[in-house]
Design a protein around this motif. Sequence first.
Motif: not given
Length: 412
Positions: A207, A209, A211, A219, A221, A225-227, A229
């Motif tokens: 992991v 990031d 958000r 969420s 990231e 790059g997969y996010r 929620d």
Amino acid sequence: MTSDARVVVIGAGLAGVALARRLGELGVPALVVGEEEHRPYNRVLLAEVLAGRYAPEVIALPGPAGEPVRGRVTGIDRAARRVRCADGTEITYGTLVLATGSNPVLPPLRGLFGADRRLPEGVHAFRTMDDCLGLARAVHPGVRAVVVGGGLLGVSAARALAARGAQVVLAQQAERLMERQLDPVSSGLVRRHLTGLGVEVHTETRVRDVRCAGGAVHSVELADGYRLDTDLVVLACGVRPRTGLAEEAGLAVRTGVLVDDRLRTSDPYIRAIGDCAEHDGTAYGLAAPALEQAGVLATLLADPDATARYTGTRALTRLTLAGDEAPAAPAPFLDLAAFGDPDPRPGDDVVQLADATRGTYRKVVVRDDRVVGGVLVGELGTVGALARAWEGAEPLPDGTPLLHLLTNDGGS
């Protein structure tokens, strides 16, 4: 205000309370100073409180005579042998014992902290009773949760959240769960168990990031790059010895507060035990060494001429993963125990018994006729004998069939 006690213990966790209780049994007065508002409790069982299996009072520790003094220690005056508390109280000591424990490791994720250096709403560490109760208030069936970290703490947290009906994703940076304790087969069984509880497990995943919007997480990231929620993020990335007081007082600190075999720090009037202590290059961060250190130190403080020494602990990891509180359908327990080094070297003897249908697995590693490690999942009938053989580090009797190490019935 000034008060006096022969022994002052900073920290009301497992190590500090065990020490004070044993000192009381030996007739040595001790004063415990703890900053949490809750009664001293067994931190090992916090996941069971989060899962709803235990009420907080069930995991309370049997304490010494007298409740711990509530307060935050802000400094140590070594010359005057006195500690200062945030409320202005000063406590004089004959011997000071640091049992300050450890802090959760907070990973360097983008967006983790705001300008006020506080975690966003919905992001939780998982180390204290307050952490646990805060998570319990936030969890309800269907809530989305991401657990960051797949070690012992992360696996326990993911299981507990799933037991409360959360939709859980566990993200582990290493290639397998609990990689420090388990081999690939047993780790795979733990993963299968969590998956059976509805936990979505991602290994070799970082992991990067967090958000947020309006001060609340929405969420995370991943590095690819997969996010994801999410409504909750649980940080279970390990712990770090809590050494701030010791460093400010000028004591020798490396990873933890350095102690010798008599658990003395670089100041002869200050000792250290538990998660905050580092002995012979090792800061354990486990319950068994903390309890052993508390017992040795109690003996030494009650009788300075005693020959007791702390020479290190060969710790056994034991964990019960239970999904029986999940609101949908009951899930089975998964008991596991791991000790020593379960990864064999060239020339080692290895015995394994596996039952894929029942999800059980037993393995022992023997090196130079000595048990050096093992792991058991699902069936722990032989764990006591194996752990004793490993802890004793004695050669196995001549002619011992290795299969007998893993069976209760002589291998039949």
